[in-house]
Design an enzyme around this catalytic site. Structure first.
Site, PDB file in Angstrom:
ATOM      1  N   ARG A  71      33.334  -8.100  -5.732  1.00 21.88           N
ATOM      2  CA  ARG A  71      32.191  -9.002  -5.873  1.00 21.88           C
ATOM      3  C   ARG A  71      31.418  -8.702  -7.171  1.00 21.88           C
ATOM      4  O   ARG A  71      31.501  -9.439  -8.141  1.00 21.88           O
ATOM      5  CB  ARG A  71      31.277  -8.894  -4.638  1.00 21.88           C
ATOM      6  CG  ARG A  71      30.376 -10.099  -4.403  1.00 21.88           C
ATOM      7  CD  ARG A  71      29.218 -10.231  -5.349  1.00 21.88           C
ATOM      8  NE  ARG A  71      28.304  -9.096  -5.303  1.00 21.88           N
ATOM      9  CZ  ARG A  71      27.298  -8.928  -6.161  1.00 21.88           C
ATOM     10  NH1 ARG A  71      27.081  -9.821  -7.116  1.00 21.88           N
ATOM     11  NH2 ARG A  71      26.524  -7.863  -6.098  1.00 21.88           N
ATOM     12  N   ASP A  72      30.704  -7.597  -7.186  1.00 25.70           N
ATOM     13  CA  ASP A  72      29.875  -7.263  -8.355  1.00 25.70           C
ATOM     14  C   ASP A  72      30.739  -7.171  -9.619  1.00 25.70           C
ATOM     15  O   ASP A  72      30.329  -7.587 -10.700  1.00 25.70           O
ATOM     16  CB  ASP A  72      29.150  -5.937  -8.092  1.00 25.70           C
ATOM     17  CG  ASP A  72      28.086  -5.610  -9.137  1.00 25.70           C
ATOM     18  OD1 ASP A  72      27.773  -6.477  -9.967  1.00 25.70           O
ATOM     19  OD2 ASP A  72      27.584  -4.479  -9.128  1.00 25.70           O
TER      20      ASP A  72
ATOM     21  N   HIS B  83      23.200   2.605  -6.285  1.00 21.55           N
ATOM     22  CA  HIS B  83      24.077   1.763  -7.113  1.00 21.55           C
ATOM     23  C   HIS B  83      23.683   1.992  -8.569  1.00 21.55           C
ATOM     24  O   HIS B  83      22.586   1.632  -8.980  1.00 21.55           O
ATOM     25  CB  HIS B  83      23.862   0.298  -6.710  1.00 21.55           C
ATOM     26  CG  HIS B  83      24.717  -0.685  -7.449  1.00 21.55           C
ATOM     27  ND1 HIS B  83      25.761  -1.358  -6.856  1.00 21.55           N
ATOM     28  CD2 HIS B  83      24.674  -1.138  -8.721  1.00 21.55           C
ATOM     29  CE1 HIS B  83      26.335  -2.163  -7.730  1.00 21.55           C
ATOM     30  NE2 HIS B  83      25.688  -2.061  -8.870  1.00 21.55           N
TER      31      HIS B  83
ATOM     32  N   CYS C 191      25.767  -6.982 -14.006  1.00 15.46           N
ATOM     33  CA  CYS C 191      24.998  -8.134 -13.513  1.00 15.46           C
ATOM     34  C   CYS C 191      24.959  -9.208 -14.590  1.00 15.46           C
ATOM     35  O   CYS C 191      24.465  -8.968 -15.685  1.00 15.46           O
ATOM     36  CB  CYS C 191      23.585  -7.720 -13.139  1.00 15.46           C
ATOM     37  SG  CYS C 191      22.534  -9.106 -12.712  1.00 15.46           S
TER      38      CYS C 191
ATOM     39  N   ASN D   4      29.418  -1.269 -14.403  1.00 14.13           N
ATOM     40  CA  ASN D   4      29.418  -0.574 -13.122  1.00 14.13           C
ATOM     41  C   ASN D   4      30.112   0.765 -13.337  1.00 14.13           C
ATOM     42  O   ASN D   4      30.989   0.899 -14.183  1.00 14.13           O
ATOM     43  CB  ASN D   4      30.208  -1.382 -12.092  1.00 14.13           C
ATOM     44  CG  ASN D   4      29.362  -2.447 -11.427  1.00 14.13           C
ATOM     45  OD1 ASN D   4      28.221  -2.199 -11.063  1.00 14.13           O
ATOM     46  ND2 ASN D   4      29.915  -3.639 -11.269  1.00 14.13           N
TER      47      ASN D   4
ATOM     48  N   HIS E 168      24.579   1.879 -12.826  1.00 11.32           N
ATOM     49  CA  HIS E 168      25.338   1.270 -13.914  1.00 11.32           C
ATOM     50  C   HIS E 168      25.443   2.276 -15.054  1.00 11.32           C
ATOM     51  O   HIS E 168      24.530   3.071 -15.280  1.00 11.32           O
ATOM     52  CB  HIS E 168      24.665  -0.018 -14.397  1.00 11.32           C
ATOM     53  CG  HIS E 168      24.926  -1.174 -13.487  1.00 11.32           C
ATOM     54  ND1 HIS E 168      24.367  -2.413 -13.678  1.00 11.32           N
ATOM     55  CD2 HIS E 168      25.683  -1.293 -12.372  1.00 11.32           C
ATOM     56  CE1 HIS E 168      24.778  -3.242 -12.725  1.00 11.32           C
ATOM     57  NE2 HIS E 168      25.567  -2.590 -11.914  1.00 11.32           N
TER      58      HIS E 168
HETATM   59 ZN    ZN Z   1      26.522  -3.277 -10.298  1.00 14.13          ZN
END
Ligand code: ZN
Length: 309
Positions: free
Chosen positions: A19-20, A213, A246, A255, A215
């Site tokens: 997804r991300d 989460h 994002c 990520n 980055h």
């Molecule tokens: Zn992310």
């Protein structure tokens, strides 16, 4: 005499590449590619993954096939599929599709919330409270990501007091899990120690677990994982190959790569249940499937000691 072994330290990886990761990938992966990626991740030992998003397909065309993806994936009992929902309509789609858990987002900074979700932080928390009531009735798992938790692309600093205030807004309806996201990749380990401690205090006694989460935008993502687990966090998001970021945050690429995180954690003595060699193979497969290189380091350097991978 009974051998007394201390309880193993373990960290749960929430895999977000499907997804991300793919959401902001230039490749526009097909449904079949997404399903194959998920199959490979499960074979590597991933047990919980963000698989789909139920946001407006006009806004995020890469994620328009949520229903088809969920219809195509294996459903072992011990695997949890997470779907991103940002409103009631998305929540209804998620329920109809049969994901195990929904994740929603509350942006900690007011300006970013307006730009990203076209609503105030308080209104986004309100959307969560509405969804929370319906999720409880439906028996579906829930998590809320507090994004821009370490800094905002438009307001510079995101004061700790503001973060705590937003966490408290969310916790008016406690989710199963609350994630702190460094959406623009600005955090350093000292921020992580400070913010994890402050937020963990707000979650104490609620039953809500804390997840992080990160980055790698400024190359601090992996250091932040080390800080988070040393501060007691036991659930970490990571993206196979390190793909994605994002799409709505300017220059917020990167990520952290699942294989890099697994290497770090296992070498630090935390078990993840994930096969590093299989992840590295998945990264090579991704490069072929997506038609471009991926940023993870382990996929280039390989595991060490050599026997491990
Ligand atoms: Zn992310």
């Amino acid at each position: 005499m009974l051998a007394s072994t201390p309880p193993a330290k373990s960290v749960e990886i929430v895999e977000v590449s499907v997804r991300d990761g793919l959401q902001s990938d230039p490749a526009m992966a097909s449904t079949a590619t997404k399903v194959e990626l998920i199959e490979r991740l499960l074979a590597a030992g991933i047990k919980r993954l963000e698989a789909v998003s139920y946001v407006n397909p006009k806004r995020v065309p890469q994620m328009a096939d949520a229903e088809a993806v969920m219809a195509g994936v294996p459903r072992p009992e011990d695997v949890t599929y997470i779907g991103l929902v940002l409103n009631r309509r998305g929540f209804d789609r998620a329920l109809a599709t049969g994901v195990d858990e929904i994740n929603t987002v509350v942006v900690a900074s007011e300006t970013f919330s307006q730009r990203n979700q076209a609503m105030s932080t308080a209104d986004a928390a309100g959307v969560w409270h509405d969804i929370a009531g319906h999720a409880a009735g439906a028996g579906i798992g829930t998590s809320v990501t507090v994004s821009a938790a370490f800094g905002c692309p438009f307001e510079a600093a995101l004061p700790l007091e503001r973060l705590v205030e937003v966490v408290d807004m969310v916790m008016a309806s406690p989710p199963d899990e609350l994630a702190l996201a460094d959406t623009i990749g600005v955090a350093v380990p000292t921020d992580v120690y400070e913010r994890v401690a402050a937020v963990a205090q707000r979650l104490e006694g609620t039953g809500t677990t804390l997840r992080c989460h990160f980055h790698n935008t400024r190359n601090t993502g992996i250091a932040n994982v080390a800080a988070a687990v040393e501060a007691g966090v036991r659930v970490i998001d990571a993206s196979a190959g390190g793909i994605g970021g994002c799409p709505f945050a300017p220059a917020a690429t990167g990520n952290i790569a699942t294989e890099d995180v697994v290497y770090l954690l296992e070498r630090m003595g935390y078990s993840t249940g994930i096969d590093l060699g299989a992840l590295i193979e998945t990264a090579s497969w991704m490069e072929a499937a997506l038609g471009h290189g991926v940023p993870s380091m382990l996929s280039k350097a390989g595991a060490w000691p050599p026997a491990a991978g």
